[in-house]
Design a protein around this motif. Structure first.
Motif, PDB file in Angstrom:
ATOM      1  N   SER A 266       0.822  -1.207   0.000  1.00 23.66           N
ATOM      2  CA  SER A 266       0.000   0.000   0.000  1.00 23.66           C
ATOM      3  C   SER A 266       0.858   1.260   0.000  1.00 23.66           C
ATOM      4  O   SER A 266       0.501   2.276  -0.613  1.00 23.66           O
ATOM      5  CB  SER A 266      -0.949   0.005   1.204  1.00 23.66           C
TER       6      SER A 266
ATOM      7  N   THR B  50      -2.820   3.959  15.716  1.00 20.64           N
ATOM      8  CA  THR B  50      -2.604   2.566  15.319  1.00 20.64           C
ATOM      9  C   THR B  50      -1.297   2.422  14.550  1.00 20.64           C
ATOM     10  O   THR B  50      -0.955   3.278  13.716  1.00 20.64           O
ATOM     11  CB  THR B  50      -3.754   2.036  14.445  1.00 20.64           C
TER      12      THR B  50
ATOM     13  N   GLU C  66      -6.182  10.453   0.107  1.00 22.82           N
ATOM     14  CA  GLU C  66      -7.640  10.594   0.179  1.00 22.82           C
ATOM     15  C   GLU C  66      -8.332   9.580  -0.735  1.00 22.82           C
ATOM     16  O   GLU C  66      -9.338   8.972  -0.365  1.00 22.82           O
ATOM     17  CB  GLU C  66      -8.030  12.013  -0.209  1.00 22.82           C
TER      18      GLU C  66
ATOM     19  N   GLU D  33      -7.123   6.694  -1.676  1.00 17.03           N
ATOM     20  CA  GLU D  33      -6.884   5.350  -1.150  1.00 17.03           C
ATOM     21  C   GLU D  33      -7.833   5.009  -0.004  1.00 17.03           C
ATOM     22  O   GLU D  33      -8.355   3.886   0.078  1.00 17.03           O
ATOM     23  CB  GLU D  33      -5.429   5.238  -0.667  1.00 17.03           C
ATOM     24  N   PHE D  34      -8.070   5.981   0.882  1.00 12.96           N
ATOM     25  CA  PHE D  34      -8.828   5.691   2.108  1.00 12.96           C
ATOM     26  C   PHE D  34     -10.204   6.342   2.151  1.00 12.96           C
ATOM     27  O   PHE D  34     -10.912   6.219   3.157  1.00 12.96           O
ATOM     28  CB  PHE D  34      -8.019   6.129   3.333  1.00 12.96           C
TER      29      PHE D  34
ATOM     30  N   ARG E  30     -13.051   5.675   0.926  1.00  7.91           N
ATOM     31  CA  ARG E  30     -14.210   4.808   1.154  1.00  7.91           C
ATOM     32  C   ARG E  30     -14.394   4.457   2.630  1.00  7.91           C
ATOM     33  O   ARG E  30     -15.459   3.981   3.039  1.00  7.91           O
ATOM     34  CB  ARG E  30     -14.068   3.532   0.324  1.00  7.91           C
ATOM     35  N   LYS E  31     -13.340   4.676   3.434  1.00 10.65           N
ATOM     36  CA  LYS E  31     -13.430   4.356   4.863  1.00 10.65           C
ATOM     37  C   LYS E  31     -13.911   5.541   5.693  1.00 10.65           C
ATOM     38  O   LYS E  31     -14.030   5.428   6.916  1.00 10.65           O
ATOM     39  CB  LYS E  31     -12.071   3.874   5.371  1.00 10.65           C
ATOM     40  N   GLY E  32     -14.144   6.656   5.030  1.00 10.84           N
ATOM     41  CA  GLY E  32     -14.690   7.807   5.721  1.00 10.84           C
ATOM     42  C   GLY E  32     -13.666   8.897   6.000  1.00 10.84           C
ATOM     43  O   GLY E  32     -12.456   8.644   6.020  1.00 10.84           O
TER      44      GLY E  32
ATOM     45  N   VAL F 166     -10.832   8.483   8.857  1.00 13.30           N
ATOM     46  CA  VAL F 166      -9.676   7.654   8.507  1.00 13.30           C
ATOM     47  C   VAL F 166      -8.735   8.428   7.591  1.00 13.30           C
ATOM     48  O   VAL F 166      -7.498   8.383   7.751  1.00 13.30           O
ATOM     49  CB  VAL F 166     -10.135   6.343   7.840  1.00 13.30           C
ATOM     50  N   VAL F 167      -9.302   9.157   6.634  1.00 13.88           N
ATOM     51  CA  VAL F 167      -8.482   9.971   5.737  1.00 13.88           C
ATOM     52  C   VAL F 167      -7.685  10.991   6.538  1.00 13.88           C
ATOM     53  O   VAL F 167      -6.478  11.171   6.340  1.00 13.88           O
ATOM     54  CB  VAL F 167      -9.364  10.685   4.688  1.00 13.88           C
TER      55      VAL F 167
ATOM     56  N   LYS G 135      -6.722  10.946   9.675  1.00 12.22           N
ATOM     57  CA  LYS G 135      -5.650  10.330  10.461  1.00 12.22           C
ATOM     58  C   LYS G 135      -4.452   9.974   9.586  1.00 12.22           C
ATOM     59  O   LYS G 135      -3.292  10.159   9.989  1.00 12.22           O
ATOM     60  CB  LYS G 135      -6.179   9.087  11.170  1.00 12.22           C
ATOM     61  N   ASN G 136      -4.720   9.447   8.388  1.00 13.79           N
ATOM     62  CA  ASN G 136      -3.618   9.063   7.506  1.00 13.79           C
ATOM     63  C   ASN G 136      -2.885  10.276   6.956  1.00 13.79           C
ATOM     64  O   ASN G 136      -1.655  10.241   6.793  1.00 13.79           O
ATOM     65  CB  ASN G 136      -4.151   8.195   6.368  1.00 13.79           C
TER      66      ASN G 136
END
Length: 584
Positions: free
Chosen positions: A19, A124, A152, A154-155, A157-159, A162-163, A165-166
Motif C-alpha cells: 500500500s 494505530t 484521500e 486510497e482511504f 471509502r473508509k470515511g 480515517v483519511v 488520520k492518515n
C-alpha cells in the motif's frame, strides 16, 4: 536537478509495503512522471521479506534500475538485503524502532525515523506505512497536496476520519525527516514532469482490459500466482458489461468451461501459470480437435512443479508449443509491454475465432505484476472478427447434418452455434468426419489432420517481430521476448556509447514461428545474443530450429528468479563482442 530516481521500500509481508508503494507511485503518476515498478515477494500470505522498487523518470522507461537512490526499511533485514544497491550518497529511511545500522562500507545517509511510534501515537501502528511514505515524499521536495490527494483516494471509502488520520501520519513523517535532514535533499530534486496524465497499471490489468475490449464475456479460472490479478480485475469489470467470472475448482474445469462457453458462442478465456498450464494440456488438445476458439493466458513463473511461485522465469516456451499430445494448430503470442498486453488480447480473440483454434498469450511475472506507465490506449484500433460464424445455415435434406468440419482450402470450416436452425452436428474429441460423426477411416483421418494443420499456412499476424534496427550489419543482434525488451534497450545505450553497434529484436509470435523475418536479421548480424529467463535456452533453440544461425548465437540465461538488470546485459554483450574481436 535529476531526470530519474530509484526508490524502494522493504519489510515483512503484511506490514503495508504494497500500500505504501501504491500511494507513493500514484502520487508520482499524478504529477506526470514515467514509472516502472517491480515486486519481490515471498510465496506466503504473511511474513517473509518483500520489497517494491520503483524507477521514476521524466522520460519513458521499461526496465528496473541497476542502482538505488532511496531505501525505506521497516526492518534491519531490508537494509541488509538491499543496501548493496544504494548508489554513493544514497539515502536510507529506517524505522528507529529496530535500531537500524548500515552494512560496513555502505556510502549512504541514514535517517532513523520513529515510524512505528508516530503511527501508534496517532492511534494505530497500521499507519506506519503512511509515516514512511510521507518521509520519502518530503525528502524529494514534491508538493504535499498531490500526495494527500492520493491518500484521500486510497482511504476515502473508509470515511473522512480515517483519511484525516492518515494525512496526519504523512505530515508527521514528513516533518520529522525534514528536521533530521535540514530540509529536502537538493541532490534528489527531480526535474518537473510533463504533467500529462498517463495510464499506470500492471500487465495483468492490461490483459483484463484487452479481453473486455475484445468482447470477452466469460472468464473461468482458478487462482494462481502470477495470474490471479486478471481474474480479480475481470470480477469487477465483466458484470458491468453483461459478463461473468467463474472461479472453478481447478484448472481442468477452468479450460473446459471456457471451451464449452466458447462453443456456445461467447468469447471466453482462462488464465493460469505453468502448473495450471500443465493441467490444461489435454483440454487444449480438445479445443484444437473440435476447432473451438479459446484464449488462454500463461503468466510464466519459476518452475518446474511448484518451483518459485513468486519469481521471474520464461521456461514454458517448449510446453506452450509442444505440450499437447498429438498435433493441433495453435497460436502463441508474446507481448513485451503494457500496451501490447492490451492490443494482443484483442488480436488473440480475433485469431481464435478466425482460425477456430486455441490462442495462448504468454507473459512472465515481471510483465504480469510489474506496474508501469503507458500512454493512453487507442480504442479506434479495436476491430472484432468472428471469422466464419454462420448467421443463417442453409436448409439441409432430411436426415442430413450440418458440415461443421467441412473440408476447405484454408482449413477453416463454417461455424454454427448450438440450437441454430439447420445447424445440427456432432462434436466429439475423437476423430470425426465433416459432420462431426466419429470416424476411424484412414482416408478421413488424413484429410482431417491436413485440414486442421493446414490452417497454420494461412495464419497472418501483423508485426510478428519488433525490430529496432539502426545498422545494416550490426556487431550484435540482441533478441528477447516478454519483459526483457526495456532492459535490452537500456543496455544498448551503454554499448552504443562504447562504440559497439547493436540491433534489437523482440519475438512477438512464438508459434507459428516467423522464420523468414527472423532469419534475415540473424544473417545480417555478426553475432546474435538471445536473452531469456530459463536454464536451457528454449528461445534460442527455437530460433536455431527455424531460422538457423546456430554458429553465431550466444545464449545469455538467467534462472535464479530475479530479472535481468541492464548493467548485467551490457556486460554479457561486451564479453561476446570482445571474444568476437579476438577471433578475427
Amino acid at each position: 536537478m535529476i531526470s530519474q530516481l530509484s526508490w524502494k521500500i522493504g519489510g515483512q509481508q503484511g506490514e503495508g509495503v504494497e500500500s505504501t508503494d501504491r500511494i507513493f507511485s500514484t502520487a508520482l503518476n499524478r504529477l506526470g512522471y514515467y514509472l516502472y515498478g517491480y515486486r519481490h515477494f515471498s510465496s506466503r500470505i504473511k511474513g517473509g521479506h518483500t520489497n517494491n522498487k520503483i524507477r521514476i523518470s521524466t522520460q519513458p522507461i521499461r526496465a528496473i534500475a541497476d542502482d538505488l537512490d532511496i531505501l525505506v526499511a521497516f526492518d534491519q533485514e531490508s537494509i541488509d538485503l538491499n543496501a548493496h544497491e544504494l548508489r554513493p550518497g544514497g539515502v536510507v529511511i529506517a524505522d528507529a524502532k529496530f535500531g537500524p545500522t548500515l552494512p560496513e562500507g555502505t556510502d549512504a545517509r541514514l535517517f532513523p525515523v520513529p515510524i512505528t511510534s508516530i503511527a501508534e501515537d496517532l492511534g494505530t501502528s497500521l499507519m506506519k506505512n503512511m509515516v514512511a511514505s510521507g518521509a520519502s515524499w518530503a525528502l524529494l521536495g514534491l508538493p504535499m497536496d498531490v500526495f494527500n490527494k492520493a491518500v484521500e483516494e486510497e482511504f476515502g471509502r473508509k470515511g473522512p476520519a480515517v483519511v484525516e488520520k492518515n494525512v496526519a501520519a504523512v505530515k508527521h513523517g514528513a516533518d520529522y525527516v525534514l528536521e533530521l535532514a535540514g530540509g529536502p535533499l537538493e541532490d534528489f530534486r527531480l526535474e518537473p514532469a510533463d504533467g500529462k496524465q498517463k495510464l499506470f497499471m500492471i500487465g495483468n490489468d492490461a490483459i483484463g482490459l484487452g479481453a473486455l475490449a475484445a468482447g470477452c464475456r466469460i472468464m473461468s479460472a482458478y487462482p494462481i500466482t502470477p495470474a490471479s490479478e486478471i481474474m480479480e480485475y475481470l470480477i469487477k469489470k465483466l458484470p458491468k458489461f453483461g459478463g461473468t467470472v467463474v472461479q472453478t475448482e481447478d484448472e481442468i474445469a477452468a479450460i473446459t468451461m471456457a471451451i464449452g462457453s466458447s462453443y456456445a458462442g461467447v468469447r471466453s478465456m482462462t488464465a493460469s501459470a505453468g502448473p495450471g498450464l500443465s493441467l490444461m494440456m489435454e483440454a487444449i488438445g480438445l479445443s484444437g480437435m473440435t476447432e473451438t476458439p479459446v484464449v488462454i493466458v500463461d503468466t510464466q513463473r519459476g518452475g518446474p512443479s511448484t518451483g518459485l511461485p513468486t519469481k521471474q522465469e520464461q521456461s514454458d516456451i517448449n510446453a506452450l508449443i509442444h505440450g499437447t499430445h498429438g498435433e493441433i494448430p495453435k497460436v502463441v503470442l508474446a507481448p513485451s509491454s503494457i500496451e501490447e498486453c492490451f492490443y494482443d488480447m484483442i488480436e488473440a480473440f480475433n485469431l481464435a475465432d478466425k482460425y477456430q483454434l486455441p490462442v495462448i498469450v504468454v507473459t512472465d511475472l515481471q510483465l504480469s505484476l510489474g506496474k508501469q506507465s503507458c500512454e493512453q490506449l487507442d480504442y479506434d484500433r479495436i476491430s472484432i472478427d468472428r471469422g466464419k460464424l454462420v448467421q443463417e445455415a442453409p436448409e439441409l435434406p432430411a436426415g442430413s447434418l450440418f458440415k461443421r468440419y467441412e473440408l476447405s482450402e484454408d482449413g477453416v470450416s463454417p461455424r454454427v452455434l448450438p440450437g441454430q436452425k439447420h445447424g445440427i452436428h456432432h462434436v466429439t474429441g475423437v476423430e470425426h468426419d465433416e459432420s462431426g460423426r466419429p470416424s476411424e477411416s484412414a482416408v478421413n483421418r488424413k484429410q482431417m489432420m491436413d485440414k486442421r494443420l493446414g490452417k497454420m499456412d494461412w495464419i497472418t499476424v501483423e508485426h510478428p517481430i519488433h525490430v529496432d534496427a539502426a545498422y545494416e550489419n550490426p556487431e550484435l543482434l540482441i533478441i528477447g521476448m516478454g519483459s526483457t525488451g526495456g532492459t535490452i534497450k537500456q543496455a544498448r545505450e551503454s554499448l552504443e556509447n562504447e562504440g559497439i553497434t547493436t540491433n534489437q529484436m523482440m519475438i512477438r509470435l512464438l508459434h507459428p514461428f516467423p522464420a523468414e523475418a527472423v532469419k534475415s536479421y540473424v544473417e545480417q548480424a555478426k553475432k546474435v545474443i538471445v536473452l531469456e529467463h530459463n536454464a536451457t535456452g528454449q528461445l534460442a533453440d527455437l530460433i536455431k530450429l527455424h531460422a538457423g544461425g546456430g554458429d553465431k548465437i550466444t545464449s545469455v540465461l538467467k534462472y535464479d528468479g530475479n530479472p535481468f538488470l541492464p548493467s548485467i546485459v551490457a556486460e554479457e554483450c561486451r564479453k561476446v563482442s570482445q571474444a568476437s574481436k579476438e577471433l578475427v
